[in-house]
Design a protein around this motif. Structure first.
Motif, mmCIF file in Angstrom:
data_model
loop_
_atom_site.group_PDB
_atom_site.id
_atom_site.type_symbol
_atom_site.label_atom_id
_atom_site.label_comp_id
_atom_site.label_asym_id
_atom_site.label_seq_id
_atom_site.Cartn_x
_atom_site.Cartn_y
_atom_site.Cartn_z
ATOM 1 N N GLY A 13 0.787 -1.224 0.000
ATOM 2 C CA GLY A 13 0.000 0.000 0.000
ATOM 3 C C GLY A 13 0.821 1.277 0.000
ATOM 4 O O GLY A 13 0.278 2.362 -0.159
ATOM 5 N N LEU A 14 2.123 1.170 0.197
ATOM 6 C CA LEU A 14 3.021 2.326 0.213
ATOM 7 C C LEU A 14 3.593 2.506 -1.190
ATOM 8 O O LEU A 14 4.094 1.550 -1.791
ATOM 9 N N TYR A 15 3.491 3.736 -1.712
ATOM 10 C CA TYR A 15 3.939 4.010 -3.088
ATOM 11 C C TYR A 15 4.851 5.230 -3.147
ATOM 12 O O TYR A 15 4.639 6.214 -2.436
ATOM 13 N N LEU A 16 5.832 5.142 -4.029
ATOM 14 C CA LEU A 16 6.632 6.298 -4.400
ATOM 15 C C LEU A 16 5.997 6.869 -5.659
ATOM 16 O O LEU A 16 5.769 6.149 -6.634
ATOM 17 N N ILE A 17 5.686 8.138 -5.630
ATOM 18 C CA ILE A 17 5.055 8.820 -6.760
ATOM 19 C C ILE A 17 6.097 9.726 -7.403
ATOM 20 O O ILE A 17 6.613 10.646 -6.763
ATOM 21 N N GLN A 18 6.404 9.440 -8.652
ATOM 22 C CA GLN A 18 7.324 10.287 -9.416
ATOM 23 C C GLN A 18 6.485 11.208 -10.287
ATOM 24 O O GLN A 18 5.693 10.748 -11.103
ATOM 25 N N ARG A 19 6.663 12.501 -10.090
ATOM 26 C CA ARG A 19 5.915 13.483 -10.872
ATOM 27 C C ARG A 19 6.686 13.847 -12.128
ATOM 28 O O ARG A 19 7.909 13.914 -12.117
ATOM 29 N N GLN A 20 5.949 14.120 -13.170
ATOM 30 C CA GLN A 20 6.532 14.551 -14.432
ATOM 31 C C GLN A 20 6.526 16.083 -14.450
ATOM 32 O O GLN A 20 5.497 16.703 -14.203
ATOM 33 N N LYS A 21 7.677 16.667 -14.725
ATOM 34 C CA LYS A 21 7.786 18.114 -14.840
ATOM 35 C C LYS A 21 7.721 18.488 -16.307
ATOM 36 O O LYS A 21 8.457 17.935 -17.118
ATOM 37 N N LEU A 22 6.839 19.391 -16.640
ATOM 38 C CA LEU A 22 6.773 19.910 -18.001
ATOM 39 C C LEU A 22 7.362 21.312 -17.972
ATOM 40 O O LEU A 22 6.881 22.165 -17.222
ATOM 41 N N SER A 78 4.867 15.516 0.028
ATOM 42 C CA SER A 78 5.772 16.063 -0.990
ATOM 43 C C SER A 78 6.724 17.075 -0.370
ATOM 44 O O SER A 78 6.347 17.806 0.538
ATOM 45 N N CYS A 79 7.936 17.124 -0.896
ATOM 46 C CA CYS A 79 8.910 18.129 -0.492
ATOM 47 C C CYS A 79 8.991 19.173 -1.602
ATOM 48 O O CYS A 79 9.371 18.854 -2.729
ATOM 49 N N LEU A 80 8.621 20.414 -1.284
ATOM 50 C CA LEU A 80 8.610 21.486 -2.270
ATOM 51 C C LEU A 80 9.927 22.262 -2.333
ATOM 52 O O LEU A 80 10.264 22.842 -3.357
ATOM 53 N N ARG A 81 10.637 22.276 -1.180
ATOM 54 C CA ARG A 81 11.923 22.984 -1.133
ATOM 55 C C ARG A 81 12.842 22.229 -0.187
ATOM 56 O O ARG A 81 12.427 21.822 0.892
ATOM 57 N N GLY A 82 14.089 22.039 -0.603
ATOM 58 C CA GLY A 82 15.052 21.339 0.235
ATOM 59 C C GLY A 82 14.997 19.840 0.020
ATOM 60 O O GLY A 82 14.599 19.361 -1.048
ATOM 61 N N GLU A 83 15.374 19.101 1.083
ATOM 62 C CA GLU A 83 15.468 17.643 0.974
ATOM 63 C C GLU A 83 15.183 17.016 2.333
ATOM 64 O O GLU A 83 15.659 17.500 3.360
ATOM 65 N N VAL A 84 14.422 15.916 2.319
ATOM 66 C CA VAL A 84 14.104 15.187 3.559
ATOM 67 C C VAL A 84 14.317 13.693 3.364
ATOM 68 O O VAL A 84 14.296 13.177 2.243
ATOM 69 N N SER A 107 12.706 15.448 -2.433
ATOM 70 C CA SER A 107 13.337 16.760 -2.580
ATOM 71 C C SER A 107 12.680 17.546 -3.694
ATOM 72 O O SER A 107 11.950 16.995 -4.520
ATOM 73 N N GLU A 108 12.975 18.832 -3.715
ATOM 74 C CA GLU A 108 12.500 19.653 -4.828
ATOM 75 C C GLU A 108 13.171 19.212 -6.122
ATOM 76 O O GLU A 108 12.602 19.351 -7.196
ATOM 77 N N GLU A 109 14.359 18.635 -6.020
ATOM 78 C CA GLU A 109 15.099 18.209 -7.208
ATOM 79 C C GLU A 109 14.518 16.937 -7.825
ATOM 80 O O GLU A 109 14.395 16.854 -9.046
ATOM 81 N N ASN A 110 14.187 15.939 -6.989
ATOM 82 C CA ASN A 110 13.742 14.665 -7.564
ATOM 83 C C ASN A 110 12.241 14.624 -7.851
ATOM 84 O O ASN A 110 11.765 13.683 -8.473
ATOM 85 N N ASN A 111 11.490 15.615 -7.366
ATOM 86 C CA ASN A 111 10.077 15.755 -7.716
ATOM 87 C C ASN A 111 9.255 14.500 -7.377
ATOM 88 O O ASN A 111 8.402 14.082 -8.131
#
Length: 186
Positions: A13-22, A78-84, A107-111
């Motif tokens: 039930g735990l998922y990593l969600i990778q967002r697509q940046k356009l 979600s992390c919008l700024r920085g890294e956790v 992180s904000e970098e890996n989205n």
């Protein structure tokens, strides 16, 4: 068009969600939430609450928090700024991964985001200064159903990546899991 890729993690039930940046020369657009796309990985409710946090110092720890049934919640974190270093702990009674945890760097970098099901505790440690997090919740916060587990609980053996530099009094005083703890009925 799908804007998310959902990867099932080691806990059911735990998922990593990778967002697509356009993006283009103007900047970018990222879809933070889409009930239609997330429904395929278990999101069944609308968003009942949206929270935004700022954590100033690297090494700060927040958590491990959850809400007791019947107000257990699913979260999209979600992390919008920085890294956790984001941690989810399975507290579901009868789960084959009961008391196991999984962590991901957000992180904000890996989205990326983590989709955390009902019956899990959640916490994170900041890996940078000035971290901003965004949480989508399926249930509104109810103080009388608040629960938590101490981040140093020996039953969990979570290997936090940094020395803890900041911790709220509330989180310092979260209880250890009792031997008779059988899990949350979701």
């Amino acid at each position: 068009m799908n804007r998310f890729t959902a990867t099932s993690l080691s806990l059911a039930g735990l998922y990593l969600i990778q967002r697509q940046k356009l993006g283009d020369s103007r900047g970018f657009l990222t879809r933070l939430f889409c009930v239609e796309e997330l429904r395929t990985v278990g999101w069944i409710n609308s968003i009942a609450q949206l929270n935004h946090t700022l954590t100033i110092k690297r090494g700060t720890l927040r958590g491990l928090h959850f809400q007791h049934p019947p107000h257990g919640e699913m979260k999209l974190v979600s992390c919008l700024r920085g890294e956790v270093w984001d941690v989810a702990v399975d507290l579901r009674k009868g789960s084959p991964t009961f008391l196991q945890w999984h962590a991901e760097i957000l992180s904000e970098e890996n989205n990326r985001a983590m989709l955390i099901p009902r019956g899990f505790a959640h916490g994170f440690q900041t890996l940078s200064d000035n971290v901003e997090m965004l949480y989508c919740h399926t249930e509104a916060y109810r103080a009388s159903f608040e629960g938590g587990v101490n981040f140093h609980d020996k039953k969990l053996e979570i290997s936090w990546p940094l020395e803890v530099t900041e911790l709220s009094p509330r989180d310092q005083n979260l209880p250890m899991l009792e031997d008779r703890f059988e899990g949350l009925v979701i």
